[in-house]
Design a protein around this motif. Structure first.
Motif, short mmCIF file in Angstrom:
data_model
loop_
_atom_site.label_atom_id
_atom_site.label_comp_id
_atom_site.label_asym_id
_atom_site.label_seq_id
_atom_site.Cartn_x
_atom_site.Cartn_y
_atom_site.Cartn_z
N UNK A 64 43.43 24.68 52.60
CA UNK A 64 43.56 26.18 51.85
C UNK A 64 42.82 26.16 50.51
N UNK A 65 42.08 27.13 50.38
CA UNK A 65 41.04 27.17 49.03
C UNK A 65 42.18 27.66 48.05
N UNK A 66 41.88 27.09 46.98
CA UNK A 66 42.59 27.62 45.70
C UNK A 66 41.62 28.73 45.24
N UNK A 67 42.34 29.93 44.89
CA UNK A 67 41.66 31.01 44.70
C UNK A 67 41.01 31.12 43.34
N UNK A 68 39.60 31.41 43.24
CA UNK A 68 39.19 31.55 41.97
C UNK A 68 39.09 33.15 41.51
N UNK A 69 39.84 33.44 40.43
CA UNK A 69 40.06 34.96 40.54
C UNK A 69 39.85 35.22 38.90
N UNK A 70 39.56 36.09 38.60
CA UNK A 70 39.33 36.86 37.19
C UNK A 70 40.11 38.41 37.16
N UNK A 71 40.08 38.80 35.88
CA UNK A 71 40.73 40.16 35.70
C UNK A 71 39.75 40.88 34.87
N UNK A 72 39.22 42.26 35.44
CA UNK A 72 38.25 42.76 34.72
C UNK A 72 39.20 44.14 33.99
N UNK A 73 38.79 44.77 32.79
CA UNK A 73 39.59 45.71 32.24
C UNK A 73 38.91 47.07 32.29
N UNK A 74 39.62 48.20 31.99
CA UNK A 74 39.04 49.35 32.18
C UNK A 74 38.86 50.11 31.09
N UNK A 75 38.10 51.44 30.95
CA UNK A 75 37.76 51.92 29.85
C UNK A 75 38.90 53.22 29.77
N UNK A 76 39.50 53.47 30.95
CA UNK A 76 40.62 54.57 31.09
C UNK A 76 42.00 54.01 31.39
N UNK A 77 42.28 53.02 31.96
CA UNK A 77 43.65 52.76 32.35
C UNK A 77 44.13 51.39 31.80
N UNK A 78 45.43 51.57 30.91
CA UNK A 78 46.00 50.34 30.57
C UNK A 78 46.71 49.71 31.64
N UNK A 79 46.52 48.50 32.05
CA UNK A 79 46.98 47.88 33.23
C UNK A 79 48.07 47.01 32.79
N UNK A 80 49.11 46.56 33.74
CA UNK A 80 50.09 45.84 33.53
C UNK A 80 50.08 45.03 35.09
N UNK A 81 50.48 43.91 34.92
CA UNK A 81 51.00 43.04 36.17
C UNK A 81 52.09 42.06 36.04
N UNK A 82 52.75 41.54 36.98
CA UNK A 82 53.78 40.51 36.72
C UNK A 82 53.41 39.40 37.74
#
Ligand SMILES: O=C(O)CCC(=O)C(=O)O
Ligand SMILES: [Fe+2]
Length: 345
Positions: A279-297
């Motif tokens: 099972x590959x461990x997932x290489x991931x990142x988060x990009x940001x936006x010029x119009x949207x404030x994003x939240x995650x949990x």
């Protein structure tokens, strides 16, 4: 026995690696937050390559999860048992927390040798540039004291929602890991021993993330590329984009859209080790936006910190050395992305 929080006390951080930027009223991205461009920065495709969606009520759930873990290392789950009202409640409390004025949030700043509270991502010290991100980490009951500081007269609603979320996430993590164990073709005894260990584990953390609207999203990064350290991560990111995974085969950075009502599950380093790299461990990142404030949990689930992790297969040659969870987290805290290669046999 060491607790999960205590694992972090050996690597104290400097305050400038913990305190996020005050993102309010910034007209431009400060130099401290401008990341150099690299070749793989631009997603190769604008299309949302859809990651597998697995219904946990599907009679073929073991095969589906196994296939998703092997081919993608990430999938979305429906019928996961967390009610829409609970997820809305968590989102609402996340907004309430990050909308507080900076001096308020600073009252619950993570300690340099601590694991919980408000602050930057733990990977901050590995980079010369800072992230367009602020987080709040919850381990066990740590959130109660923090909530009392933030909202002395109105902390109960935060505590109730977080408490319910931790319980439901734990139940879901157990369910997913039992399904995953079945797909690893273990002996009955091995499967039952691992199921017990997973059930007894107190290694888990809930991470609230905020990625404010950015004046120049092409210069900044929410979270740089990384893998998650524990067994698996369950992510609620509502219907906002930002999460991307790196997909080999010429695809590059692929945005992860979120299927309405689904939760995103990804394989972490410990599960990658247990599966002997299947099972590959997932290489991931988060990009940001010029119009949207994003939240995650995100909810991170692991094995007890003193337990030993090693490839489970008795027939394959092991790709990784055997070590304790605490040792692995120690290596990751010191060497970040090199951790897996350092324990390769
Ligand atoms: O916010 C997201 O979509 C992902 C967060 C993440 O990767 C993390 O907290 O490790
Ligand atoms: Fe992550």
């Amino acid at each position: 026995m060491t607790t999960f929080s205590e694992v972090y006390t050996n690597n104290p951080l400097q305050l400038h690696h913990i305190i996020p930027l005050d993102f309010n009223s910034l007209q431009a991205v400060p130099d401290s937050h401008i990341w150099p461009k690299s070749d793989d920065d631009v997603p190769t495709s604008d299309e949302y390559l859809s990651i597998p969606i697995v219904d946990l009520m599907d009679p073929d759930v073991v095969d589906r999860v196994s296939h998703a873990c092997q081919t993608w290392g990430i999938f979305q789950v429906t019928n996961h048992g967390l009610s829409p009202s609970l997820l809305e409640g968590v989102e609402e409390e996340t907004w309430r927390l990050f909308s507080l004025p900076v001096p308020e949030k600073m009252k619950v700043l993570r300690l340099p040798d601590g694991a919980t509270g408000y602050g930057t991502a733990r990977i901050a010290p590995f980079y010369s540039k800072s992230m367009w991100h602020e987080g709040f980490t919850i381990i066990g009951g740590s959130f109660v004291e923090h909530a009392k500081v933030l909202w002395p007269n109105d902390y109960k609603r935060f505590c109730d929602v977080i408490d319910e979320c931790q319980k439901s996430m734990k139940t879901l993590a157990h369910k997913l890991l039992h399904i995953i164990l079945k797909s690893l073709n273990l002996s009955e005894e091995q499967e039952s021993n691992w199921a017990t260990m997973i059930h007894q584990s107190e290694t888990n953390a809930l991470q609230l993330n905020s990625y404010p609207t950015c004046p120049d999203p092409n210069q900044a990064i929410g979270l740089p590329p990384h893998t998650d350290s524990l067994l698996l991560t369950i992510l609620h990111h509502s219907n906002t984009s930002g999460l991307q995974i790196f997909r080999d085969g010429g695809f590059g950075w692929v945005p992860v859209s979120s299927f309405p009502g689904a939760l995103t599950v990804n394989v972490g380093d410990l599960l990658h080790i247990l599966s002997n790299g299947k099972f590959p461990t997932v290489y991931h990142r988060v990009v940001v936006s010029g119009t949207c404030h994003r939240v995650s949990m995100g909810y991170f689930y692991g094995l007890p910190v003193d337990s030993t992790v090693e490839p489970l297969s008795k027939v394959e040659f092991p790709m990784y050395k055997s070590l304790t969870v605490r040792e692995y987290i120690g290596i990751k805290n010191e060497c970040h992305e090199k951790a897996l290669s350092l324990i390769r046999i």
